[in-house]
Design a protein around this motif. Sequence first.
Motif, PDB file in Angstrom:
ATOM      1  N   SER A 200      -3.210   6.952   0.513  1.00 12.68           N
ATOM      2  CA  SER A 200      -3.693   7.140   1.885  1.00 12.68           C
ATOM      3  C   SER A 200      -3.224   6.004   2.788  1.00 12.68           C
ATOM      4  O   SER A 200      -2.730   6.241   3.904  1.00 12.68           O
ATOM      5  CB  SER A 200      -5.225   7.218   1.887  1.00 12.68           C
ATOM      6  N   ILE A 201      -3.362   4.771   2.319  1.00 11.80           N
ATOM      7  CA  ILE A 201      -2.883   3.620   3.097  1.00 11.80           C
ATOM      8  C   ILE A 201      -1.369   3.692   3.247  1.00 11.80           C
ATOM      9  O   ILE A 201      -0.814   3.379   4.314  1.00 11.80           O
ATOM     10  CB  ILE A 201      -3.312   2.304   2.433  1.00 11.80           C
ATOM     11  N   GLY A 202      -0.699   4.128   2.190  1.00 16.96           N
ATOM     12  CA  GLY A 202       0.753   4.253   2.243  1.00 16.96           C
ATOM     13  C   GLY A 202       1.227   5.203   3.332  1.00 16.96           C
ATOM     14  O   GLY A 202       2.257   4.966   3.981  1.00 16.96           O
ATOM     15  N   ARG A 203       0.492   6.278   3.558  1.00 16.50           N
ATOM     16  CA  ARG A 203       0.844   7.209   4.641  1.00 16.50           C
ATOM     17  C   ARG A 203       0.737   6.512   5.999  1.00 16.50           C
ATOM     18  O   ARG A 203       1.580   6.710   6.875  1.00 16.50           O
ATOM     19  CB  ARG A 203      -0.080   8.421   4.607  1.00 16.50           C
ATOM     20  N   LEU A 204      -0.314   5.711   6.154  1.00 14.72           N
ATOM     21  CA  LEU A 204      -0.456   4.935   7.386  1.00 14.72           C
ATOM     22  C   LEU A 204       0.731   3.997   7.566  1.00 14.72           C
ATOM     23  O   LEU A 204       1.288   3.875   8.668  1.00 14.72           O
ATOM     24  CB  LEU A 204      -1.766   4.133   7.342  1.00 14.72           C
ATOM     25  N   LEU A 205       1.115   3.343   6.486  1.00  7.15           N
ATOM     26  CA  LEU A 205       2.257   2.417   6.545  1.00  7.15           C
ATOM     27  C   LEU A 205       3.532   3.159   6.930  1.00  7.15           C
ATOM     28  O   LEU A 205       4.312   2.686   7.773  1.00  7.15           O
ATOM     29  CB  LEU A 205       2.432   1.715   5.196  1.00  7.15           C
ATOM     30  N   GLU A 206       3.760   4.309   6.320  1.00  4.60           N
ATOM     31  CA  GLU A 206       4.960   5.087   6.629  1.00  4.60           C
ATOM     32  C   GLU A 206       4.976   5.526   8.089  1.00  4.60           C
ATOM     33  O   GLU A 206       6.036   5.531   8.739  1.00  4.60           O
ATOM     34  CB  GLU A 206       5.053   6.292   5.694  1.00  4.60           C
ATOM     35  N   ASP A 207       3.812   5.871   8.607  1.00  8.38           N
ATOM     36  CA  ASP A 207       3.732   6.305  10.002  1.00  8.38           C
ATOM     37  C   ASP A 207       4.145   5.188  10.968  1.00  8.38           C
ATOM     38  O   ASP A 207       4.524   5.468  12.116  1.00  8.38           O
ATOM     39  CB  ASP A 207       2.312   6.755  10.336  1.00  8.38           C
ATOM     40  N   HIS A 208       4.073   3.932  10.508  1.00  5.33           N
ATOM     41  CA  HIS A 208       4.415   2.796  11.370  1.00  5.33           C
ATOM     42  C   HIS A 208       5.678   2.069  10.891  1.00  5.33           C
ATOM     43  O   HIS A 208       5.927   0.922  11.277  1.00  5.33           O
ATOM     44  CB  HIS A 208       3.230   1.829  11.448  1.00  5.33           C
ATOM     45  N   GLY A 209       6.444   2.739  10.058  1.00  2.00           N
ATOM     46  CA  GLY A 209       7.745   2.212   9.673  1.00  2.00           C
ATOM     47  C   GLY A 209       7.718   1.011   8.754  1.00  2.00           C
ATOM     48  O   GLY A 209       8.693   0.244   8.695  1.00  2.00           O
ATOM     49  N   ILE A 210       6.635   0.834   7.999  1.00  2.00           N
ATOM     50  CA  ILE A 210       6.588  -0.249   7.012  1.00  2.00           C
ATOM     51  C   ILE A 210       7.518   0.130   5.855  1.00  2.00           C
ATOM     52  O   ILE A 210       7.475   1.263   5.357  1.00  2.00           O
ATOM     53  CB  ILE A 210       5.158  -0.481   6.498  1.00  2.00           C
ATOM     54  N   CYS A 211       8.332  -0.821   5.397  1.00  2.00           N
ATOM     55  CA  CYS A 211       9.354  -0.486   4.401  1.00  2.00           C
ATOM     56  C   CYS A 211       9.010  -0.918   2.985  1.00  2.00           C
ATOM     57  O   CYS A 211       9.707  -0.514   2.034  1.00  2.00           O
ATOM     58  CB  CYS A 211      10.700  -1.102   4.808  1.00  2.00           C
ATOM     59  N   PHE A 213       5.672  -1.848   0.241  1.00  2.00           N
ATOM     60  CA  PHE A 213       4.245  -1.853  -0.080  1.00  2.00           C
ATOM     61  C   PHE A 213       4.104  -2.524  -1.444  1.00  2.00           C
ATOM     62  O   PHE A 213       4.354  -1.925  -2.474  1.00  2.00           O
ATOM     63  CB  PHE A 213       3.727  -0.423  -0.103  1.00  2.00           C
ATOM     64  N   GLU A 214       3.690  -3.786  -1.420  1.00  2.00           N
ATOM     65  CA  GLU A 214       3.668  -4.611  -2.626  1.00  2.00           C
ATOM     66  C   GLU A 214       2.327  -4.525  -3.338  1.00  2.00           C
ATOM     67  O   GLU A 214       1.271  -4.584  -2.702  1.00  2.00           O
ATOM     68  CB  GLU A 214       3.962  -6.063  -2.224  1.00  2.00           C
ATOM     69  N   GLU A 215       2.394  -4.402  -4.649  1.00  2.00           N
ATOM     70  CA  GLU A 215       1.228  -4.440  -5.532  1.00  2.00           C
ATOM     71  C   GLU A 215       0.045  -3.658  -4.955  1.00  2.00           C
ATOM     72  O   GLU A 215      -1.046  -4.213  -4.747  1.00  2.00           O
ATOM     73  CB  GLU A 215       0.831  -5.892  -5.804  1.00  2.00           C
ATOM     74  N   PRO A 216       0.217  -2.366  -4.715  1.00  2.00           N
ATOM     75  CA  PRO A 216      -0.864  -1.582  -4.113  1.00  2.00           C
ATOM     76  C   PRO A 216      -2.075  -1.433  -5.021  1.00  2.00           C
ATOM     77  O   PRO A 216      -3.206  -1.376  -4.537  1.00  2.00           O
ATOM     78  CB  PRO A 216      -0.208  -0.225  -3.852  1.00  2.00           C
ATOM     79  N   CYS A 217      -1.836  -1.356  -6.324  1.00  2.00           N
ATOM     80  CA  CYS A 217      -2.895  -1.150  -7.313  1.00  2.00           C
ATOM     81  C   CYS A 217      -3.012  -2.372  -8.211  1.00  2.00           C
ATOM     82  O   CYS A 217      -2.104  -3.214  -8.244  1.00  2.00           O
ATOM     83  CB  CYS A 217      -2.587   0.078  -8.169  1.00  2.00           C
ATOM     84  N   PRO A 218      -4.101  -2.502  -8.960  1.00  2.00           N
ATOM     85  CA  PRO A 218      -4.172  -3.590  -9.933  1.00  2.00           C
ATOM     86  C   PRO A 218      -2.884  -3.643 -10.758  1.00  2.00           C
ATOM     87  O   PRO A 218      -2.479  -2.643 -11.348  1.00  2.00           O
ATOM     88  CB  PRO A 218      -5.385  -3.198 -10.788  1.00  2.00           C
ATOM     89  N   ASP A 235       9.269   1.859  -0.118  1.00  2.00           N
ATOM     90  CA  ASP A 235       9.425   1.148  -1.379  1.00  2.00           C
ATOM     91  C   ASP A 235       8.084   0.592  -1.841  1.00  2.00           C
ATOM     92  O   ASP A 235       7.433  -0.170  -1.111  1.00  2.00           O
ATOM     93  CB  ASP A 235      10.415  -0.010  -1.236  1.00  2.00           C
ATOM     94  N   VAL A 236       7.679   0.961  -3.039  1.00  2.00           N
ATOM     95  CA  VAL A 236       6.543   0.343  -3.706  1.00  2.00           C
ATOM     96  C   VAL A 236       7.108  -0.740  -4.625  1.00  2.00           C
ATOM     97  O   VAL A 236       8.049  -0.496  -5.377  1.00  2.00           O
ATOM     98  CB  VAL A 236       5.715   1.375  -4.487  1.00  2.00           C
ATOM     99  N   THR A 237       6.547  -1.936  -4.553  1.00  2.00           N
ATOM    100  CA  THR A 237       7.136  -3.085  -5.233  1.00  2.00           C
ATOM    101  C   THR A 237       6.075  -3.802  -6.054  1.00  2.00           C
ATOM    102  O   THR A 237       4.877  -3.626  -5.846  1.00  2.00           O
ATOM    103  CB  THR A 237       7.737  -4.063  -4.210  1.00  2.00           C
ATOM    104  N   GLY A 238       6.532  -4.642  -6.989  1.00  2.00           N
ATOM    105  CA  GLY A 238       5.574  -5.403  -7.775  1.00  2.00           C
ATOM    106  C   GLY A 238       6.215  -6.125  -8.930  1.00  2.00           C
ATOM    107  O   GLY A 238       7.428  -6.068  -9.146  1.00  2.00           O
ATOM    108  N   GLY A 239       5.356  -6.832  -9.687  1.00  2.00           N
ATOM    109  CA  GLY A 239       5.792  -7.527 -10.888  1.00  2.00           C
ATOM    110  C   GLY A 239       5.622  -9.026 -10.869  1.00  2.00           C
ATOM    111  O   GLY A 239       5.888  -9.678 -11.876  1.00  2.00           O
ATOM    112  N   GLU A 240       5.161  -9.596  -9.768  1.00  2.00           N
ATOM    113  CA  GLU A 240       5.107 -11.053  -9.687  1.00  2.00           C
ATOM    114  C   GLU A 240       4.275 -11.671 -10.802  1.00  2.00           C
ATOM    115  O   GLU A 240       4.590 -12.760 -11.292  1.00  2.00           O
ATOM    116  CB  GLU A 240       4.564 -11.502  -8.336  1.00  2.00           C
ATOM    117  N   GLN A 241       3.200 -11.000 -11.207  1.00  2.00           N
ATOM    118  CA  GLN A 241       2.294 -11.599 -12.188  1.00  2.00           C
ATOM    119  C   GLN A 241       2.795 -11.466 -13.626  1.00  2.00           C
ATOM    120  O   GLN A 241       2.287 -12.153 -14.517  1.00  2.00           O
ATOM    121  CB  GLN A 241       0.916 -10.920 -12.115  1.00  2.00           C
ATOM    122  N   ASP A 242       3.757 -10.600 -13.856  1.00  2.00           N
ATOM    123  CA  ASP A 242       4.109 -10.232 -15.231  1.00  2.00           C
ATOM    124  C   ASP A 242       5.063 -11.240 -15.865  1.00  2.00           C
ATOM    125  O   ASP A 242       6.122 -11.550 -15.317  1.00  2.00           O
ATOM    126  CB  ASP A 242       4.717  -8.831 -15.245  1.00  2.00           C
TER     127      ASP A 242
END
Length: 371
Positions: A200-211, A213-218, A235-242
């Motif tokens: 749901s938040i991602g749709r909001l981000l897309e509507d405003h041209g956010i490119c 979305f880092e670590e959306p979930c645990p 782009d959904v991104t992540g991995g910093e903690q791993d």
Amino acid sequence: MTSRDLDIHSIETFSNQTIGLVRVRTRDGSEGWGQVSPYNADITALVVHRQIAPYALGQDALGLGHLVAEIPEREHKFPGSYLRRALAGLDTALWDLHGKLEGKSVCELLGGTPRPFRVYASSMKREITPEAEAERFVRLRDEFGYDAFKFRVGKECGHDEDEWPGRTEAIVPTVRKALGDEVALLVDGNSAYTPEKAISIGRLLEDHGICHFEEPCPYWELEWTKQVTDALNLDVTGGEQDCDLTIWRRMIEMRAVNVVQPDVCYLGGITRTLKVAEMAQQAGLPCTPHSANLSLVTVFTLHLMGALKNAGPYVEFSIEGADYYPWQYGIYEPALVAADGKVQIPEAPGWGIEINPGFLEKTQHQISALD
């Protein structure tokens, strides 16, 4: 010079609670500087001497690949973060030493070319209001030429809560309106959401041209993150903690994210980060590492990104000052400075910086050495 002259003779740590530097010296007096991961660095320094140094002392300083592979195996009962945070100190010090011996920057050792590299201005603040965040982004854009910015959404490990009700829904359009459509905008959820809320938040981000979305979930819920990745176009991104390479292999093979974000210091150094970047390259994924403060981690990341074939478009560059990260200043010279939205990859041998003696004087010093 004999074959034993480049054996590791001593490993020193200079640490406080937040920052820990590592100096490695060989029998012939050659030396290199590295850094363990920030935060609880005084504990990590103890791990360096207890679980890293015993295997490294007396070994060939240029045999980095062997050491980085062997030490986790020898300490296999300790598969967690602290060992990797400590290993980063040894690894990065040896890369610096190697560069100085060769008269080349680490970037050049890795096959790259030191040059100004695009950065994104990275905010760490959740307590800031949308209006104040937008205002400082505009000011920093005008002063330093940034054309990419990252800000925070949701609440860290927030179980679908916001930092305060409505903040995310307000900050996204506020920042976009203030900066216009020409600027790249990225956000970080810091493990804030369940998949449903993240989408749901991602749709909001897309509507405003956010490119981005880092670590959306645990971050440990890879299946959750993949649901978000599969549902969204950004782009959904992540991995910093791993810090476990087997988790990285799984994350990449299942395409849990679109962009991988290893942290050089969390993961265990440049050598292990190169392995993650190579896995990502083989899968067709870009690598944009995490480097969220101006300690040596950002220096390491600049050198790395200057050489990666699958480097993302920018390096993370913290915009927080002494009010937020007072400990990140005075560690090394010259300081990294943005101009025209880019930061110069240091060109001198090794990491291309000099450690500030004044910083060392204020730290706890420990040494492990051969007799």
